[in-house]
Write a protein that holds these residues in place. Structure first.
Motif, PDB file in Angstrom:
ATOM      1  N   ARG A 210       0.833  -1.206   0.000  1.00 19.72           N
ATOM      2  CA  ARG A 210       0.000   0.000   0.000  1.00 19.72           C
ATOM      3  C   ARG A 210       0.870   1.260   0.000  1.00 19.72           C
ATOM      4  O   ARG A 210       0.554   2.258  -0.669  1.00 19.72           O
ATOM      5  CB  ARG A 210      -0.945  -0.003   1.205  1.00 19.72           C
ATOM      6  CG  ARG A 210      -2.017  -1.081   1.130  1.00 19.72           C
ATOM      7  CD  ARG A 210      -3.145  -0.824   2.108  1.00 19.72           C
ATOM      8  NE  ARG A 210      -2.745  -0.953   3.500  1.00 19.72           N
ATOM      9  CZ  ARG A 210      -2.746  -2.083   4.190  1.00 19.72           C
ATOM     10  NH1 ARG A 210      -3.122  -3.222   3.606  1.00 19.72           N
ATOM     11  NH2 ARG A 210      -2.400  -2.106   5.460  1.00 19.72           N
ATOM     12  N   TYR A 211       1.964   1.219   0.728  1.00 24.30           N
ATOM     13  CA  TYR A 211       2.880   2.362   0.764  1.00 24.30           C
ATOM     14  C   TYR A 211       3.484   2.604  -0.618  1.00 24.30           C
ATOM     15  O   TYR A 211       3.530   3.738  -1.108  1.00 24.30           O
ATOM     16  CB  TYR A 211       3.978   2.110   1.791  1.00 24.30           C
ATOM     17  CG  TYR A 211       5.079   3.145   1.775  1.00 24.30           C
ATOM     18  CD1 TYR A 211       4.826   4.472   2.100  1.00 24.30           C
ATOM     19  CD2 TYR A 211       6.377   2.786   1.422  1.00 24.30           C
ATOM     20  CE1 TYR A 211       5.839   5.432   2.079  1.00 24.30           C
ATOM     21  CE2 TYR A 211       7.397   3.726   1.399  1.00 24.30           C
ATOM     22  CZ  TYR A 211       7.122   5.051   1.725  1.00 24.30           C
ATOM     23  OH  TYR A 211       8.134   5.987   1.694  1.00 24.30           O
ATOM     24  N   LYS A 212       3.937   1.540  -1.265  1.00 28.55           N
ATOM     25  CA  LYS A 212       4.516   1.685  -2.601  1.00 28.55           C
ATOM     26  C   LYS A 212       3.480   2.214  -3.590  1.00 28.55           C
ATOM     27  O   LYS A 212       3.796   3.046  -4.453  1.00 28.55           O
ATOM     28  CB  LYS A 212       5.071   0.344  -3.075  1.00 28.55           C
ATOM     29  CG  LYS A 212       6.326  -0.105  -2.321  1.00 28.55           C
ATOM     30  CD  LYS A 212       6.794  -1.472  -2.811  1.00 28.55           C
ATOM     31  CE  LYS A 212       8.086  -1.896  -2.121  1.00 28.55           C
ATOM     32  NZ  LYS A 212       8.523  -3.260  -2.553  1.00 28.55           N
ATOM     33  N   ASN A 213       2.258   1.747  -3.480  1.00 31.93           N
ATOM     34  CA  ASN A 213       1.192   2.248  -4.353  1.00 31.93           C
ATOM     35  C   ASN A 213       0.953   3.735  -4.129  1.00 31.93           C
ATOM     36  O   ASN A 213       0.726   4.502  -5.074  1.00 31.93           O
ATOM     37  CB  ASN A 213      -0.107   1.481  -4.103  1.00 31.93           C
ATOM     38  CG  ASN A 213      -0.182   0.189  -4.891  1.00 31.93           C
ATOM     39  OD1 ASN A 213       0.703  -0.116  -5.681  1.00 31.93           O
ATOM     40  ND2 ASN A 213      -1.229  -0.581  -4.669  1.00 31.93           N
ATOM     41  N   PHE A 214       0.993   4.148  -2.865  1.00 30.84           N
ATOM     42  CA  PHE A 214       0.798   5.569  -2.554  1.00 30.84           C
ATOM     43  C   PHE A 214       1.868   6.414  -3.234  1.00 30.84           C
ATOM     44  O   PHE A 214       1.568   7.461  -3.820  1.00 30.84           O
ATOM     45  CB  PHE A 214       0.842   5.796  -1.038  1.00 30.84           C
ATOM     46  CG  PHE A 214       0.713   7.240  -0.645  1.00 30.84           C
ATOM     47  CD1 PHE A 214      -0.531   7.826  -0.514  1.00 30.84           C
ATOM     48  CD2 PHE A 214       1.850   8.011  -0.425  1.00 30.84           C
ATOM     49  CE1 PHE A 214      -0.650   9.173  -0.177  1.00 30.84           C
ATOM     50  CE2 PHE A 214       1.740   9.357  -0.088  1.00 30.84           C
ATOM     51  CZ  PHE A 214       0.485   9.937   0.038  1.00 30.84           C
ATOM     52  N   LEU A 215       3.124   5.959  -3.170  1.00 29.65           N
ATOM     53  CA  LEU A 215       4.212   6.712  -3.796  1.00 29.65           C
ATOM     54  C   LEU A 215       4.034   6.797  -5.301  1.00 29.65           C
ATOM     55  O   LEU A 215       4.336   7.831  -5.917  1.00 29.65           O
ATOM     56  CB  LEU A 215       5.559   6.053  -3.475  1.00 29.65           C
ATOM     57  CG  LEU A 215       5.963   6.021  -1.997  1.00 29.65           C
ATOM     58  CD1 LEU A 215       7.343   5.388  -1.855  1.00 29.65           C
ATOM     59  CD2 LEU A 215       5.962   7.424  -1.396  1.00 29.65           C
ATOM     60  N   LEU A 216       3.526   5.723  -5.911  1.00 33.05           N
ATOM     61  CA  LEU A 216       3.305   5.730  -7.359  1.00 33.05           C
ATOM     62  C   LEU A 216       2.157   6.656  -7.746  1.00 33.05           C
ATOM     63  O   LEU A 216       2.225   7.376  -8.745  1.00 33.05           O
ATOM     64  CB  LEU A 216       3.010   4.305  -7.846  1.00 33.05           C
ATOM     65  CG  LEU A 216       4.186   3.330  -7.868  1.00 33.05           C
ATOM     66  CD1 LEU A 216       3.696   1.921  -8.195  1.00 33.05           C
ATOM     67  CD2 LEU A 216       5.241   3.773  -8.888  1.00 33.05           C
ATOM     68  N   GLU A 217       1.100   6.636  -6.953  1.00 31.36           N
ATOM     69  CA  GLU A 217      -0.096   7.391  -7.300  1.00 31.36           C
ATOM     70  C   GLU A 217      -0.010   8.867  -6.893  1.00 31.36           C
ATOM     71  O   GLU A 217      -0.629   9.729  -7.511  1.00 31.36           O
ATOM     72  CB  GLU A 217      -1.322   6.750  -6.642  1.00 31.36           C
ATOM     73  CG  GLU A 217      -1.625   5.354  -7.170  1.00 31.36           C
ATOM     74  CD  GLU A 217      -2.690   4.640  -6.364  1.00 31.36           C
ATOM     75  OE1 GLU A 217      -3.282   5.276  -5.468  1.00 31.36           O
ATOM     76  OE2 GLU A 217      -2.939   3.456  -6.624  1.00 31.36           O
ATOM     77  N   HIS A 218       0.762   9.146  -5.834  1.00 33.07           N
ATOM     78  CA  HIS A 218       0.852  10.520  -5.312  1.00 33.07           C
ATOM     79  C   HIS A 218       2.316  10.875  -5.039  1.00 33.07           C
ATOM     80  O   HIS A 218       2.693  11.126  -3.887  1.00 33.07           O
ATOM     81  CB  HIS A 218       0.034  10.660  -4.028  1.00 33.07           C
ATOM     82  CG  HIS A 218      -1.374  10.184  -4.148  1.00 33.07           C
ATOM     83  ND1 HIS A 218      -2.346  10.888  -4.811  1.00 33.07           N
ATOM     84  CD2 HIS A 218      -1.973   9.042  -3.701  1.00 33.07           C
ATOM     85  CE1 HIS A 218      -3.493  10.232  -4.752  1.00 33.07           C
ATOM     86  NE2 HIS A 218      -3.290   9.108  -4.098  1.00 33.07           N
TER      87      HIS A 218
END
Length: 242
Positions: free
Chosen positions: A194-202
């Protein structure tokens, strides 16, 4: 229409209905891509117009009716745009700053729903209904300027013009896709994923929000987030060429 982002960093990249929205929005196959908009704007031009016209894929008839009703809300860090249980039948567009959306429990705990940076737009769907009230609260994490647009006017225009119908349809579609993705991520991914996804999306938001808030968003403790970051850093170093 909770968070829907067309977002980036500062006013050089307008950010959601929540990653890069381009003129190709009109023929994009992946609706999840309809969350950021690249473009130029100035400090006085309404963010709302740029976002809504990109969703419409056409100039918007009757825009002057909307422009004349836009109201600016200025917030300092910690100030609320609105709280739970209020009448707020509006769509909000972030011109400046970062805002946090939270659900609050009876015992005082808060659950972070989303963040909204420049270019993002959002509303509480429940509050858009006649007599409806907001189901979450929104507060500023930085000095913020938000444009406030009456949803009833947008709905009335959609009754008259196909372009405005497209705007609302696309907005609600994006909200639905984003909501489903958020639920799936929370139920099926690890906190590190979830953290990695957050960095990719935002990619522009991590440096602008506190570690406590970021940890709350991905559903770990601040200590847990620090461990995740350390683990990712170690893995990156181990892969670096000797």
């Amino acid at each position: 229409m909770s968070t829907m982002t067309t977002g980036g960093s500062s006013m050089n990249r307008m950010n959601t209905l929540e990653s890069v929205l381009t003129p190709q929005v009109c023929r994009a196959e992946n609706p999840l891509s309809l969350t950021e908009v690249n473009g130029q704007t100035n400090s006085s031009a309404p963010v709302a117009r740029g976002v809504l016209e990109l969703l419409a894929c056409d100039p918007l008839p009757g825009w002057d009716r909307v422009a004349s009703t836009i109201r600016l809300v200025r917030l300092r860090p910690g100030e609320h745009l609105f709280r739970v249980g209020q009448s707020q039948p509006f769509v909000f567009f972030v011109r400046q700053g970062v805002l946090k959306m939270i659900y609050e429990t009876g015992d005082g705990k808060e659950w972070i729903k989303a963040f909204a940076g420049e270019g993002a737009f959002f509303s509480s769907l429940s509050a858009l209904q006649t007599g409806g009230q907001t189901t979450f609260s929104v507060l500023a994490l930085q000095d913020a300027v938000v444009e406030k647009v009456d949803y009833a006017l947008l709905h009335a225009l959609a009754e008259q013009h196909m372009a405005w119908q497209r705007v609302l349809r696309r907005a609600f579609e994006i909200y639905g896709f984003r909501k489903e993705k958020r639920e799936k991520d929370l139920l099926t991914l690890t906190a590190e994923e979830r953290y990695k996804n957050f960095l990719l999306e935002h990619p522009d938001l991590e440096s602008r929000i506190s570690q406590k808030d970021l940890a709350g968003y991905i559903r770990v403790t601040p200590v847990g987030l620090s461990r995740i970051k350390a683990r990712i850093k170690r893995a990156g170093n181990s892969r670096a060429p000797g």
